[in-house]
Design an enzyme around this catalytic site. Sequence first.
Site, PDB file in Angstrom:
ATOM      1  N   THR A  11       0.852  -1.185   0.000  1.00  0.00           N
ATOM      2  CA  THR A  11       0.000   0.000   0.000  1.00  0.00           C
ATOM      3  C   THR A  11       0.892   1.241   0.000  1.00  0.00           C
ATOM      4  O   THR A  11       1.984   1.241   0.555  1.00  0.00           O
ATOM      5  CB  THR A  11      -0.939   0.038   1.220  1.00  0.00           C
ATOM      6  OG1 THR A  11      -0.169   0.132   2.426  1.00  0.00           O
ATOM      7  CG2 THR A  11      -1.826  -1.208   1.263  1.00  0.00           C
ATOM      8  N   GLY A  12       0.403   2.305  -0.639  1.00  0.00           N
ATOM      9  CA  GLY A  12       1.183   3.529  -0.711  1.00  0.00           C
ATOM     10  C   GLY A  12       2.452   3.366  -1.524  1.00  0.00           C
ATOM     11  O   GLY A  12       3.512   3.857  -1.140  1.00  0.00           O
ATOM     12  N   GLY A  13       2.352   2.704  -2.659  1.00  0.00           N
ATOM     13  CA  GLY A  13       3.536   2.382  -3.449  1.00  0.00           C
ATOM     14  C   GLY A  13       3.817   3.334  -4.586  1.00  0.00           C
ATOM     15  O   GLY A  13       4.514   2.963  -5.535  1.00  0.00           O
ATOM     16  N   SER A  15       5.333   6.402  -4.391  1.00  0.00           N
ATOM     17  CA  SER A  15       6.538   7.227  -4.274  1.00  0.00           C
ATOM     18  C   SER A  15       7.299   6.802  -3.022  1.00  0.00           C
ATOM     19  O   SER A  15       6.831   5.979  -2.232  1.00  0.00           O
ATOM     20  CB  SER A  15       6.185   8.725  -4.188  1.00  0.00           C
ATOM     21  OG  SER A  15       5.471   8.999  -2.990  1.00  0.00           O
ATOM     22  N   GLY A  16       8.478   7.373  -2.848  1.00  0.00           N
ATOM     23  CA  GLY A  16       9.237   7.184  -1.636  1.00  0.00           C
ATOM     24  C   GLY A  16       9.534   5.735  -1.304  1.00  0.00           C
ATOM     25  O   GLY A  16       9.944   4.945  -2.155  1.00  0.00           O
ATOM     26  N   ILE A  17       9.329   5.377  -0.044  1.00  0.00           N
ATOM     27  CA  ILE A  17       9.670   4.039   0.435  1.00  0.00           C
ATOM     28  C   ILE A  17       8.857   2.966  -0.278  1.00  0.00           C
ATOM     29  O   ILE A  17       9.384   1.933  -0.688  1.00  0.00           O
ATOM     30  CB  ILE A  17       9.472   3.962   1.960  1.00  0.00           C
ATOM     31  CG1 ILE A  17      10.524   4.828   2.666  1.00  0.00           C
ATOM     32  CG2 ILE A  17       9.539   2.521   2.451  1.00  0.00           C
ATOM     33  CD1 ILE A  17      10.289   5.002   4.157  1.00  0.00           C
ATOM     34  N   GLY A  18       7.549   3.190  -0.441  1.00  0.00           N
ATOM     35  CA  GLY A  18       6.704   2.197  -1.097  1.00  0.00           C
ATOM     36  C   GLY A  18       7.145   1.920  -2.514  1.00  0.00           C
ATOM     37  O   GLY A  18       7.183   0.758  -2.962  1.00  0.00           O
ATOM     38  N   TYR A 149       0.699  12.039  14.647  1.00  0.00           N
ATOM     39  CA  TYR A 149       1.450  11.080  13.840  1.00  0.00           C
ATOM     40  C   TYR A 149       2.175  10.070  14.716  1.00  0.00           C
ATOM     41  O   TYR A 149       2.101   8.856  14.489  1.00  0.00           O
ATOM     42  CB  TYR A 149       2.443  11.834  12.962  1.00  0.00           C
ATOM     43  CG  TYR A 149       3.420  10.956  12.216  1.00  0.00           C
ATOM     44  CD1 TYR A 149       3.018  10.253  11.082  1.00  0.00           C
ATOM     45  CD2 TYR A 149       4.747  10.836  12.638  1.00  0.00           C
ATOM     46  CE1 TYR A 149       3.922   9.449  10.387  1.00  0.00           C
ATOM     47  CE2 TYR A 149       5.650  10.042  11.955  1.00  0.00           C
ATOM     48  CZ  TYR A 149       5.233   9.359  10.835  1.00  0.00           C
ATOM     49  OH  TYR A 149       6.128   8.552  10.149  1.00  0.00           O
TER      50      TYR A 149
END
Length: 248
Positions: A11-13, A15-18, A149
């Site tokens: 999930t959340g793939g 940008s960045g880490i994903g 957060y």
Amino acid sequence: MKDSVKHFAITGGNSGIGLAIAKLYLQEGHRVSVLSRHFSQPNTLQLEYPEQYYCFSGNVASVNDIEQFYQHCTDQLGRLDGVVANAGVAIAEAIEDVTEESFQNTFDINVKGVFFTVQKALPYLNPHAAITLISSIQSGRGAGVWAAYGATKAAVRSLTRSFAAELGGKNIRVNCVSPGVTDTPILGKFGFDNTTLNNILEQVKSATPLERLGQPEEIARTVAFINSEAASFITGVDLQVDGGLAQI
């Protein structure tokens, strides 16, 4: 010995880490399915890996979107060997500036989204599947303007323990990876002006024993390890990848 070809849901793939995790798995020959709200950059992955990569536009705050994602991605690429619950949001707000709406949004994505990402994956998992939740070193630190957060990431750490305890009897491993400050596009979305952001990052670097920020590819390699057969007797842990920032 290299793992056989597997199917990982992230999930959340976008940008960045994903995105770094998705790219690493694809480069290793695995199949990857990604749930994200935006797909401007990963569309190139569809062109490069048309038979290995599936993307689904949705929001982890919506349980229906999560269910639809798993149904479609397993129809396309088969049952799942691993899940990475990476989608998250970080909003820098002083306590007096937090609104009910911003608080709810942070918890909907970072806690509710993680919980149901795991729950709804269960019917689609192969034996000996691995699940990794992305937490943060802020889960155990005074988070300052990241109070909401930090609380959500502490909840993710707690869920890791509970999931690991409950699912261990089904041979499903659950761990979390907690990055430190990592050089990803999210740094530019905190609302700080360039001077303030650069000052903050310089302070972080000076407080980090390795004297630099993390790179998304370093987090991706850690996730790949914890999900692999090399980590077959590891479950319930919080693996902090922070250059020593929260350790010393």
